[in-house]
Every structure is written in C-alpha cells, then in structure tokens.
Scaffold this active site. Structure first.
Site: not given
Lengths: 290, 379
Positions: A247, A209
């Site tokens: 995150h 990511e």
C-alpha cells in the site's frame, strides 16, 4: 440498519463497460444492489445486461435518480471521474481504482467538499451492508447480517477478519474498506461517528496498519466520543522503516507510523488490540457480554 | 521514487531556482577538472539516496584543489548506511549568513500539499518536529488556487527580517510549488535554503521524491531512477504485477493483498520465526503470477521454507493452485512449502493440490505460521 449504503442506494457504475467493471457489476447486481445506470462516454442509449448506459454521470443522475457511484475507471482518468460524479450531484463515491496519483486526489478533494460528496477510497475494496447492498469487489459469501461494524485499511485482511466473525456467529451491519493510499476520502473518525450513531451497530472492529497517524487520531477520538466497544488489529508489526509495504500509505517514515505506537495509543484509549485475527471474535463476544 | 541531490538541482535550475554551480563526478580525475572549472573553494558531496551524509563524513568543504582531491578519494567508494558512494557532487562553496528549512509534502491529514518552513535550517526536520514542533510553520495549500506569492511572503516574514531576502525566498517557494505540482512530486525539500554574504538566497541542498503512481506521466523523471540491487528486484516484481520487498529472514511468504501480507509476516514473527520478504501477488487470478512469485522466493538463497497464505476474493484459490503446479513443473523446489487456502474456490484449490505430497497444508493463518517455522527447524 447500516451506514452509508442500504436498500435505498441507487448505484451508477463508472467504467461499467471495462473488464473489471463489467464483472463486478454482475456480482453486485446478483447480491441485490440496485444498479440503475452505467457511464461510458459515447455509448449512451445502449445497455449492458439491462442496465442503461449514459454518456455522462449528469445524464445518468437526471434519468435514474442515482445517488451513489462506484468507479472502475483506469488510474490515469479516475480523478476526473470522481470530480464528474461529485459535480453531477452524487453524494457518495466509492473509488475502487488502484494507483491514482496522490496529487490528483488532492486536486479533487476541494470539489468533493464544495458539493458535500463523501468518498470511500481510492484503492479500496468498497463496502457492504450485508443483506442490503454491496458496492465494490468484496466476496459476498463470507459476510452475514448482524450488529458489528468494521472499518479497515486493507482488502484481503478485511476478508480474513470478517470470515472469523461470520464463522463464529457474529454478523455485520456494514463493513468498509477505506483504502490503502496516503490520501483518501472518509477515514476512521467520520466512520466511527456514523457507527456510533447507527442503532443497529453494537460494536466496532477497526483494522489498521502502519503509516501515518490516523490510528492514533482514531484512538483519541474513541476515548472522547465513542461509547460502543471497539476492538482493533494493526498489520505491519514486523515491517521495517522506510519501505513501502505494498500500500502506498503503508510506510514508516523516520520512526513515525509504527505499529507499536498505534497499539499503545489504542490500549491507552481502552481499545483491545488483537495479536492475531483469530482473537477478534473472542474480544467482540466479551465486549458484548455474550 | 527518490532522486539524487544533483538531479533535483538540475530540475531546480530548469525552474530558475538559484543553485550553486555544480559538476557531477564519478572519478577523482573528474573532480580535478571540476575544481579547475569552478576555480574557487568547493564542497564535495556524496551522492547516495539516504539522509545523514554529513554525519557520515560524506560532505567536505575544500579550499584547495589538493584538499578536494583528498576528499574525493575518501568519499568515492565510501559506505554510507549500506550504500556505496559511486559519485560525488562538486559545487561552489557558499559563505552562509543564515539558513532555513523549506519543504513541500503530500499530507494525509489536511489532504493537501503541506508547506513547511522553519528558521532551524540545516538540521534534520524530523528532529525539529520532535523537539520544537512550534518552530515549524505549516500551511496547507489550496490545490485549486495554488500557492500565492503573498502567502509565500507572509510565511517568510515570520522567519526573516529583511524584505529583500523575503522577496527572493518567496519567489523560490512559488517556483518550487509549481515544480512540485508539475512533476507529481511527493516531497520536495530545500534544507538548507541559505542567505549568502552577498544577500543572495540560494538552494544549498535539494531533495525530491516522486509519486510512484504518477511516474507513468513522467518518463523523463522515471529514467532518473538509481536503484540498489534490492530495489531493482522490487521494480522487476512490480513489472510482473507483484509487490515484493526483500527482508532478512529465512521464511519466504506469498500472500494476496498488502494488509494480509503484512499480517502474515507479523504472525510468523509472533510465533518466533523471521520473514524473508513481503510479497503481495495482488488481486488477479493469473496463475503466471504465482509462477513469478515462486521464482522470486526461490531466488533468495536465505529462504529455507515458504508460506503461501491466500484468502480468495477476486483471487481464486484454484488459480493459485494451478500456478503452483505450473511452477513445480518448471523449477526444482527442495524446500518445504506450507499452504493455506481460504475463501473463493478454496475447495477446488485444495482438490488440485491433494496429490502433491510435498505440500504441507494448514487451515488458519496461525497454524500455517506454526507449521512453516517447524519446517525450518527440521531443515
């Protein structure tokens, strides 16, 4: 076989008497993971569903020979628990806990290095070697035994990927969620090295990511050192810069860490990058000549 | 969490890092008083939480009171990268002989606090990193030993010639590291660190970010937060156990897990749509969270359709379905909702929702994305 965990894994659960710890201990046990001990200071001598509880990790290791630990300890105390496990001789710590201050993780890193302890996480779903051992909170029903290794920075996105693999008849050797925090234990390169050496892993799925440059480093490493086929997916192509996407590690800073750069790096290294999760099984089948 | 320059300098002062005499002002009248107090040339600096204030005209050097008032008039209320300037810092001006960059940051690669020092002070360090990376000295600090004064001196001797300057700069750096560790910062920058015409080393600017995960240990710094309206929404969401970031599109998203949430947004983009937000309902099975999530989505008037994408693990699909039914009971929903349930208890979840004709169901992420885009075109 598998990497990191297998039938020889003897697990101690730190924070087993908590709500999440208790729930997932049951799940892991039901899957067949050998859970030999729990740690909860002040509760030594008791047991939870037949699993003995110890005051310290050191006591648990001495009495049971535990070699792996999983953490369900609240964020404020988690780094202390990681250090305790490492000093007690645990060789693999899986830190599930979300929200640990980054400085705390930085502080325990030299302790892990000194003792040769490997860490997965924090802020991760753990790992599974299907058919052998589950350490963490992964939903077991989607996994199947096989020869594809998977490394991911995410939790539910991992499940999405694995589900695609399993429903297309592709089983897994080991699946690892490495965690979404900026500073974590084992990263792509260490795990790619292990998968490359594992004779029962034939191909690798890497699910990355935005944020940081670990994917770029992994791409460079794959080009030089990985002979097995690797396919990748990068989440966050539509994420704006400067915003933390859930995150703590998923943050594009001053134009660095974008999905575009990561995809370019992978493609330059000969790694096929899927546009959507549904393409992953097709790429794997092509790579393995099935 | 970011704080303003003047707040960072207040913390610097507590740690005895030399900063200029400063006054924070919300009005032009306050700037007049501040000028009289300082009684010397000043710098009037916009206090907004973005970089590039100088380039935007938000920093002015003023030799007279009239000029300071004129600058304050211009800067207060000015728009810098979408943020309105509500306060200015009035600080005593410094005659700069030389300037440097000093920064501490939590570094993923070395898994340590990384020290960066450069002789290229006063310019954006990201620029230097791109064009002249060799001009940045980097050192990973051992967290168990801490930053030693000799290490700080070694670094500064590479960019300064005068031992007196090096001693002062090293002293500042050791204090900055102590401050960094004690406050659980994730970034601390002095750019520039200057030597003035009297050989004094001063922190002319100050930038600090704190680790959100550690704010629970520092209520005094958490209280310094100055959030924009969008950030207030994000904080409000965090308090409800959600992770929400508003974007510009028209398709609201509700997903469990950050990675899947990003991938869902990507999928909407891939099929030609535009996501209105990032929303991760997290890993718990609380139906109430789904109700809160729906409130956030419907509160955004740009949202023309909603995509709910759940891959059940810890989160159970039937709990999400229950939450959704609860939400329908207490709020009017008059936009199309596409829902995709997979994983733990997906069947039970779908069963609960099957009598609801308003919902559009999908089997895969791709199908869900296509259907939600279609729905916005019809609407």
């Amino acid at each position: 076989m598998s990497i990191l965990i297998n039938n020889d894994t003897k697990l101690v659960v730190q924070g087993m008497t908590g709500r999440d710890g208790g729930f997932h201990t049951e799940k892991m046990k039901a899957y067949g993971t050998k859970i030999v001990a729990g740690v909860s200071p002040g509760k030594e001598g008791t047991n939870v569903n037949g699993i003995p509880v110890f005051n310290t990790v050191a006591n648990a290791v001495k009495a049971t020979g535990a070699n792996t630990s999983v953490l369900f300890v609240p964020a404020a105390f988690a780094a202390d628990a990681i250090a305790e496990a490492s000093e007690a001789g645990i060789k693999l710590v899986i830190a599930i806990t979300e929200g640990i201050p980054t400085i705390d993780v930085i502080r325990v890193t030299p302790i892990l290095e000194k003792n040769g302890t490997k860490m997965i996480g924090p802020n991760c779903p753990g790992l599974i070697s299907p058919g052998q051992s589950l350490v963490g909170i992964l939903p077991v029903s989607i996994f199947s035994e096989g020869n594809v290794g998977l490394i991911s920075r995410s939790g539910t996105l991992t499940y999405e990927m694995v589900n695609q693999l399993t429903t297309n008849g592709i089983g897994q050797s080991t699946c690892i969620g490495i965690g979404g925090d900026p500073v974590i234990g084992l990263h792509y390169i260490e795990l790619l090295t292990m998968f490359e050496a594992d004779k029962d892993t034939h191909a690798i799925v890497l699910c990355g990511e935005i944020g940081g440059d670990a994917e770029e480093q992994a791409a460079a490493f794959i080009k030089e050192h990985v002979t097995k086929p690797v396919v990748a997916f990068i989440a966050g192509q539509s994420a704006p810069p400067g915003k933390r996407m859930g995150h703590a590690g998923a943050l594009i800073t001053s134009g660095a860490g974008t999905a575009e750069e990561k995809i370019k790096a992978f493609e330059a290294a000969g790694v096929k990058v899927a546009k959507e999760p549904i393409e992953i099984p097709k790429f794997i089948k092509e790579a393995l000549g099935k | 969490m970011k704080i303003h320059e003047y707040q960072a300098k207040e913390i610097f002062a507590k740690y005895k890092i030399p900063v200029q005499q400063q006054v924070i002002c919300h009005t032009v009248e306050q700037v007049a008083t501040a000028y009289e107090t300082i009684n010397a040339p000043v710098v009037v600096k916009a206090q907004v939480l973005v970089g590039g204030r100088g380039k935007a005209g938000g920093i002015k050097f003023c030799t007279t009171k009239d000029k300071a008032l004129e600058a304050a008039n211009k800067i207060l209320g000015m728009d810098i990268k979408g943020l309105t300037v509500e306060k200015v810092l009035v600080a005593k001006a410094v005659d700069i002989a030389d300037e440097f960059y000093v920064g501490l940051i939590n570094d993923r690669n070395t898994k340590s606090v990384l020290l960066m020092v450069s002789a290229e002070g006063g310019v954006e360090i990201e620029e230097v990193a791109k064009t002249n990376p060799e001009k940045i000295i980097k050192m990973a600090i051992d967290p168990l030993v801490g930053l030693q004064p000799y290490q700080a001196r070694n670094v500064f001797f590479q960019v300064m010639k005068n031992g007196n300057h090096v001693r002062q700069a090293a002293d500042i750096l050791v204090k900055l590291y102590k401050l960094y560790m004690e406050t659980d910062a994730s970034l601390a920058e002095i750019n520039p660190l200057v030597i003035d015409n009297k050989d004094k080393v001063i922190a002319l600017d100050a930038k600090m970010n704190f680790d959100d995960n550690a704010l629970f240990r520092h209520p005094e710094y958490a209280a310094m937060a100055d959030y924009t309206d969008d950030e207030k929404l994000e904080v409000d969401a965090t308090e409800k156990g959600l992770s929400y970031i508003r974007l510009d599109g028209n398709i609201g998203c509700m997903v469990n897990g950050a990675g899947l949430a990003m991938a869902t947004m990507d999928m909407i983009k891939l099929y030609g749509g535009d996501p209105a937000n990032f929303l991760d309902i997290g890993g718990s099975s609380n139906p109430q969270k789904v109700v809160h999530a729906m409130e956030f989505l419907l509160h955004d008037k740009k949202v023309e359709a909603v995509l709910i994408n759940i891959f059940g693990g810890i989160t159970r699909c039937d709990d999400v379905a229950r939450g959704l039914l609860d939400a329908f009971k207490i709020m009017t929903v008059n936009i199309p909702i596409v829902i995709r349930l997979s994983g733990t208890n997906a069947k039970e979840g779908r069963e609960l929702l099957k009598n609801n004709n308003e919902l559009i169901t999908a089997e895969t992420m791709g199908e869900a994305a296509r259907k939600v885009i279609e729905a916005t075109k019809k609407a």
